[in-house]
Design a protein around this motif. Structure first.
Motif, PDB file in Angstrom:
ATOM      1  N   ASP A   1      -1.104  13.820  -9.706  1.00  0.00           N
ATOM      2  CA  ASP A   1      -1.107  12.999 -10.915  1.00  0.00           C
ATOM      3  C   ASP A   1       0.195  12.241 -11.112  1.00  0.00           C
ATOM      4  OD1 ASP A   1       0.355  15.303 -11.400  1.00  0.00           O
ATOM      5  OD2 ASP A   1      -0.243  15.440 -13.497  1.00  0.00           O
ATOM      6  N   SER A   2       1.126  12.341 -10.146  1.00  0.00           N
ATOM      7  CA  SER A   2       2.390  11.621 -10.272  1.00  0.00           C
ATOM      8  C   SER A   2       2.180  10.134  -9.988  1.00  0.00           C
ATOM      9  CB  SER A   2       3.421  12.164  -9.276  1.00  0.00           C
ATOM     10  OG  SER A   2       3.725  13.506  -9.545  1.00  0.00           O
ATOM     11  N   PRO A   3       2.937   9.262 -10.671  1.00  0.00           N
ATOM     12  CA  PRO A   3       2.848   7.827 -10.357  1.00  0.00           C
ATOM     13  C   PRO A   3       3.216   7.595  -8.893  1.00  0.00           C
ATOM     14  CG  PRO A   3       4.014   8.180 -12.425  1.00  0.00           C
ATOM     15  CD  PRO A   3       3.840   9.532 -11.792  1.00  0.00           C
ATOM     16  N   GLY A   4       2.419   6.812  -8.186  1.00  0.00           N
ATOM     17  CA  GLY A   4       2.717   6.545  -6.787  1.00  0.00           C
ATOM     18  C   GLY A   4       2.513   7.737  -5.877  1.00  0.00           C
ATOM     19  N   ALA A   5       1.665   8.687  -6.290  1.00  0.00           N
ATOM     20  CA  ALA A   5       1.494   9.924  -5.521  1.00  0.00           C
ATOM     21  C   ALA A   5       0.986   9.665  -4.108  1.00  0.00           C
ATOM     22  CB  ALA A   5       0.535  10.862  -6.255  1.00  0.00           C
ATOM     23  N   ILE A   6       0.054   8.730  -3.946  1.00  0.00           N
ATOM     24  CA  ILE A   6      -0.515   8.465  -2.629  1.00  0.00           C
ATOM     25  C   ILE A   6       0.551   7.888  -1.697  1.00  0.00           C
ATOM     26  CG2 ILE A   6      -2.261   7.195  -1.343  1.00  0.00           C
ATOM     27  CD1 ILE A   6      -3.314   9.421  -3.193  1.00  0.00           C
ATOM     28  N   GLU A   7       1.290   6.906  -2.174  1.00  0.00           N
ATOM     29  CA  GLU A   7       2.345   6.316  -1.353  1.00  0.00           C
ATOM     30  C   GLU A   7       3.391   7.357  -0.979  1.00  0.00           C
ATOM     31  OE1 GLU A   7       1.153   5.125  -4.152  1.00  0.00           O
ATOM     32  OE2 GLU A   7       0.194   3.251  -3.517  1.00  0.00           O
ATOM     33  N   MET A   8       3.706   8.234  -1.926  1.00  0.00           N
ATOM     34  CA  MET A   8       4.692   9.271  -1.668  1.00  0.00           C
ATOM     35  C   MET A   8       4.200  10.253  -0.607  1.00  0.00           C
ATOM     36  SD  MET A   8       6.646  11.600  -4.505  1.00  0.00           S
ATOM     37  CE  MET A   8       6.818  10.129  -5.504  1.00  0.00           C
ATOM     38  N   ALA A   9       2.958  10.682  -0.746  1.00  0.00           N
ATOM     39  CA  ALA A   9       2.410  11.630   0.220  1.00  0.00           C
ATOM     40  C   ALA A   9       2.340  11.014   1.611  1.00  0.00           C
ATOM     41  CB  ALA A   9       1.026  12.084  -0.232  1.00  0.00           C
ATOM     42  N   ARG A  10       1.930   9.753   1.684  1.00  0.00           N
ATOM     43  CA  ARG A  10       1.880   9.073   2.981  1.00  0.00           C
ATOM     44  C   ARG A  10       3.263   8.997   3.608  1.00  0.00           C
ATOM     45  NH1 ARG A  10      -1.978   4.435   0.758  1.00  0.00           N
ATOM     46  NH2 ARG A  10      -4.015   5.264   1.357  1.00  0.00           N
ATOM     47  N   ALA A  11       4.265   8.661   2.799  1.00  0.00           N
ATOM     48  CA  ALA A  11       5.625   8.536   3.321  1.00  0.00           C
ATOM     49  C   ALA A  11       6.141   9.869   3.835  1.00  0.00           C
ATOM     50  CB  ALA A  11       6.554   7.988   2.230  1.00  0.00           C
ATOM     51  N   VAL A  12       5.855  10.944   3.102  1.00  0.00           N
ATOM     52  CA  VAL A  12       6.291  12.273   3.530  1.00  0.00           C
ATOM     53  C   VAL A  12       5.629  12.650   4.847  1.00  0.00           C
ATOM     54  CG1 VAL A  12       6.207  14.736   2.987  1.00  0.00           C
ATOM     55  CG2 VAL A  12       6.851  13.093   1.213  1.00  0.00           C
ATOM     56  N   ARG A  13       4.318  12.471   4.913  1.00  0.00           N
ATOM     57  CA  ARG A  13       3.605  12.843   6.136  1.00  0.00           C
ATOM     58  C   ARG A  13       4.098  12.025   7.332  1.00  0.00           C
ATOM     59  NH1 ARG A  13      -1.948  15.402   7.288  1.00  0.00           N
ATOM     60  NH2 ARG A  13      -1.968  15.172   9.550  1.00  0.00           N
ATOM     61  N   LEU A  14       4.254  10.717   7.147  1.00  0.00           N
ATOM     62  CA  LEU A  14       4.690   9.856   8.236  1.00  0.00           C
ATOM     63  C   LEU A  14       6.069  10.262   8.735  1.00  0.00           C
ATOM     64  CD1 LEU A  14       4.172   7.374  10.010  1.00  0.00           C
ATOM     65  CD2 LEU A  14       5.200   5.973   8.198  1.00  0.00           C
TER      66      LEU A  14
END
Length: 277
Positions: A226-239
């Motif tokens: 539910d964090s703002p920008g959660a998808i972009e953040m998760a993608r960046a972490v995984r990458l």
């Protein structure tokens, strides 16, 4: 090869009220903490999330909470042991039924919000959650606050515990999470978060609010859905992790995944921090 689990809180939409993007997040994480209806989530939405988790080979956990829909499970409750044990069993059982219908299964329990914070240090309520797990399914893992008394308490009673770090939360020099009431407690820069989590996995340290480093080891990294920008953040972490040769792997229960590599033995470092969820 070093490996780590990525988890996120999902299934939290309720009726016309939408929370997060479960479909996108399930393409990134290896474990899904799925709401059980007490703090968020409706049956149809939870079932849809479980079916999507099964499709993507993502492990499923019961995101149990206090009975607090109005407060999103973030209000403390002085609940009796009898009620808490029954409430946790009820939530796990409900999710197990929906998971079975979705073709998957529940493999762990991660308390949500105020319950998560309370049991980290409240031995009575912590014991109640442990009792509930042992009574309904002692094979379930418990995801808990790294370094808290709950970790030893659960292990002493034979429950396997997974310690986690929080990608989108700031840490104090003492290794605790900065309170959500303080400015800067929640991080929003995907590149910064990714660098911090890579350093955590590789070196076992995280930069704190005053710029110093504190030791922190974990089995799983949480990105709040539910964090703002959660998808972009998760993608960046995984990458960032995968580019450094880190394997993203659920600690339990994912039968297969189109985006995960073949499993290897899981390292289990001892976690050091205490915090607010």
């Amino acid at each position: 090869m070093t490996q780590i689990d990525l988890n996120s809180d999902l299934g939290e939409s309720l009726g016309a009220w939408k929370m997060g993007d479960d479909t996108a997040m399930l393409r990134i994480v290896s474990s899904a903490n799925v709401a059980c209806g007490f703090h968020a989530g409706d049956a149809a939405g939870i079932l849809a999330t479980l079916k999507a988790a099964h499709t993507h080979g993502v492990a499923v956990g019961a995101h149990v909470a206090y009975p607090d829909l109005a407060g999103f499970g973030r209000r403390n409750m002085d609940i009796s042991s009898a009620d808490l044990v029954a409430d946790v069993i009820y939530q796990i059982g409900a999710l197990q039924g929906l998971a079975r219908a979705a073709g998957t299964r529940v493999t762990y329990v991660k308390p949500h919000g105020a319950l998560y914070n309370t049991i980290a240090h409240d031995s009575r309520q912590g014991n109640d959650v442990i009792t509930a797990i042992l009574e309904i399914d002692p094979s379930l893992y418990l995801v808990g606050l790294a370094g808290s008394p709950l970790v030893a308490q659960a292990r002493d009673r034979g429950v396997r515990v997974i310690a986690e770090a929080f990608a989108d939360r700031a840490y104090t020099p003492q290794g605790t999470l900065v309170s959500r009431r303080e400015p800067g407690a929640v991080l929003h820069d995907p590149a910064l978060v990714a660098r911090r989590m890579l350093r955590l996995v590789e070196d076992g340290v995280v930069e704190t609010s005053d710029g110093s480093l504190t030791r922190l080891q974990a089995d799983s990294i949480c990105v709040h859905g539910d964090s703002p920008g959660a998808i972009e953040m998760a993608r960046a972490v995984r990458l960032a992790l995968e580019q450094a040769g880190v394997r993203i792997q659920a600690f339990a229960g994912a039968e297969s995944s189109s985006h995960q590599q073949l499993p290897t033995s899981h390292r289990r470092p001892h976690a050091l921090s205490t915090s607010q969820y």
